[in-house]
Design a protein around this motif. Sequence first.
Motif, PDB file in Angstrom:
ATOM      1  N   VAL A   1      -4.810   2.056  11.108  1.00 16.46           N
ATOM      2  CA  VAL A   1      -3.788   1.597  10.385  1.00 16.46           C
ATOM      3  C   VAL A   1      -3.834   0.144  10.203  1.00 16.46           C
ATOM      4  CG1 VAL A   1      -1.712   1.521  11.385  1.00 16.46           C
ATOM      5  CG2 VAL A   1      -1.654   2.044   9.189  1.00 16.46           C
TER       6      VAL A   1
ATOM      7  N   LEU B   1       8.645   4.650  11.980  1.00 17.06           N
ATOM      8  CA  LEU B   1       7.174   4.030  12.528  1.00 17.06           C
ATOM      9  C   LEU B   1       7.638   2.718  12.806  1.00 17.06           C
ATOM     10  CD1 LEU B   1       4.967   5.260   9.663  1.00 17.06           C
ATOM     11  CD2 LEU B   1       4.918   5.746  12.087  1.00 17.06           C
TER      12      LEU B   1
ATOM     13  N   ARG C   1       7.536   1.222   4.791  1.00 18.95           N
ATOM     14  CA  ARG C   1       7.271   2.590   5.188  1.00 18.95           C
ATOM     15  C   ARG C   1       8.592   3.077   5.752  1.00 18.95           C
ATOM     16  NH1 ARG C   1       2.834   0.946   9.912  1.00 18.95           N
ATOM     17  NH2 ARG C   1       4.195  -0.201  11.194  1.00 18.95           N
TER      18      ARG C   1
ATOM     19  N   GLU D   1      -4.535   8.559   4.319  1.00 18.48           N
ATOM     20  CA  GLU D   1      -4.581   8.508   5.846  1.00 18.48           C
ATOM     21  C   GLU D   1      -5.252  10.019   6.208  1.00 18.48           C
ATOM     22  OE1 GLU D   1      -1.589   6.248   7.290  1.00 18.48           O
ATOM     23  OE2 GLU D   1      -2.454   4.466   6.681  1.00 18.48           O
TER      24      GLU D   1
ATOM     25  N   ARG E   1       0.856  -1.224  -0.045  1.00 15.25           N
ATOM     26  CA  ARG E   1      -0.043  -0.017  -0.056  1.00 15.25           C
ATOM     27  C   ARG E   1       0.816   1.306   0.109  1.00 15.25           C
ATOM     28  NH1 ARG E   1       1.709   1.835   5.047  1.00 15.25           N
ATOM     29  NH2 ARG E   1       0.852   0.751   6.672  1.00 15.25           N
TER      30      ARG E   1
ATOM     31  N   ALA F   1       0.482   4.954   1.434  1.00 13.34           N
ATOM     32  CA  ALA F   1      -0.359   5.593   2.651  1.00 13.34           C
ATOM     33  C   ALA F   1       0.171   7.165   2.838  1.00 13.34           C
ATOM     34  CB  ALA F   1      -0.321   4.801   3.927  1.00 13.34           C
ATOM     35  N   PRO F   2      -0.324   7.919   1.978  1.00  6.16           N
ATOM     36  CA  PRO F   2      -0.114   9.442   2.027  1.00  6.16           C
ATOM     37  C   PRO F   2      -1.023   9.745   3.396  1.00  6.16           C
ATOM     38  CG  PRO F   2      -0.922   8.998   0.067  1.00  6.16           C
ATOM     39  CD  PRO F   2      -0.786   7.750   0.414  1.00  6.16           C
ATOM     40  N   SER F   3      -0.468  10.809   3.949  1.00  2.00           N
ATOM     41  CA  SER F   3      -1.401  11.650   5.053  1.00  2.00           C
ATOM     42  C   SER F   3      -1.205  12.932   4.432  1.00  2.00           C
ATOM     43  CB  SER F   3      -0.512  11.562   6.386  1.00  2.00           C
ATOM     44  OG  SER F   3      -0.523  10.525   7.170  1.00  2.00           O
TER      45      SER F   3
ATOM     46  N   TYR G   1      -4.372   6.745  14.910  1.00  2.00           N
ATOM     47  CA  TYR G   1      -3.479   5.901  13.857  1.00  2.00           C
ATOM     48  C   TYR G   1      -3.407   4.553  13.931  1.00  2.00           C
ATOM     49  CZ  TYR G   1       0.858   4.458  11.726  1.00  2.00           C
ATOM     50  OH  TYR G   1       1.818   3.751  10.946  1.00  2.00           O
TER      51      TYR G   1
HETATM   52  N1  GLU Z   1       0.184   7.914   6.791  1.00  2.00           N
HETATM   53  C1  GLU Z   1       1.576   7.674   7.294  1.00  2.00           C
HETATM   54  C2  GLU Z   1       2.554   8.728   6.752  1.00  2.00           C
HETATM   55  O1  GLU Z   1       2.347   9.348   5.894  1.00  2.00           O
HETATM   56  C3  GLU Z   1       2.209   6.473   6.917  1.00  2.00           C
HETATM   57  C4  GLU Z   1       1.508   5.320   8.042  1.00  2.00           C
HETATM   58  C5  GLU Z   1       1.984   3.813   7.682  1.00  2.00           C
HETATM   59  O2  GLU Z   1       2.730   3.550   6.583  1.00  2.00           O
HETATM   60  O3  GLU Z   1       1.624   3.084   8.624  1.00  2.00           O
HETATM   61  O4  GLU Z   1       3.672   9.117   7.439  1.00  2.00           O
END
Ligand code: GLU
Length: 313
Positions: free
Chosen positions: A199, A217, A213, A50, A14, A16-18, A195
């Motif tokens: 997630v 994280l 990612r 996200e 995936r 997953a942009p914030s 989050y």
């Molecule tokens: N949405 C998060 C970000 O942009 C990433 C979260 C994830 O990859 O679990 O930092």
Amino acid sequence: MISDQGSSSKLRGRLAPSPTGAQHLGNARTFLIAWLHVRCQAGELVLRIEDLDTPRTKAWANEQAIDDLRWLGIDWDTTAALQSARTDFYLEVLEELKRKQLVYPCTCSRTQIEACWSAPHESFLDGVVYSGHCASRSVEDSKELDAKGERYAWRFRFGEGTSQWIDDYLGSQRLDAKRFLGDFVVARNYGPPAYQLAVTVDDHFQKITHVVRGDDLVYSTYRQLAIYGALGWEAPHWLHFPLVVGPDGKRLAKRHGDTRLSQWRQQGIGPERIVGWIAKSLGLTQTDAPISASDLLAVAIGLKDWWHRIPKE
Ligand code: GLU
């Protein structure tokens, strides 16, 4: 309830942009790694915006993130619903955690949590460790708080002992998560779910097999792993890659100049230049000569498990 499930045997990743602001060079690098990782292995890719982090989320940033990805030459197979449209669903899973008494209502404010914190400096791995002040509360105690109209957070109760997992890039990871990270927030009785819960629920129900990612994280993975375990769900593979650093070795920030992708796009700079720079930083090419994402994919396909070439620092 979930419409975006794929065939179970395929590798599924995936993006997953914030949308809390513009996407930067560092985001581009992580997206490119995630895209190459899936495409090299003929897998499927889900785009998941996200957008739960209100009020930091900006409406314009959703579209801009999509435009940035397309500009870079990154494609995906499925677009998941916005997280903000799935709130009820996360709350259903929260009910399950409540039934299992794995969460408790916590009324501590950020200031109180920081004031209670007296741990030695070296345990500051991922923010202030929660002292456990409200940990003796049970789920039922929330009724009294509700009656008084108090605000509280639902904290996940970490189990005792060391948790372990294997990162497909970093290798074996282990930590006494309760001691070094502390019980963490999964939802609040005001505002959207947190989050960590969203997630985990999304990665599970969207059948994500590989989470790629940034290594900021890594510690969140212990939290998410605990949620997987609590719900009896199978955890995905995780790969955490170093973030882009500036010439001073520090994480990219404003002082390193404007690295917004949208700004380069507007200036007419070709995406190949950015991809070329990233390709070299990943150890996939010798020079930072411009290269398209699809040509870089061809390079990566020719190199077995290319992600192990990515420098650790
Ligand atoms: N949405 C998060 C970000 O942009 C990433 C979260 C994830 O990859 O679990 O930092």
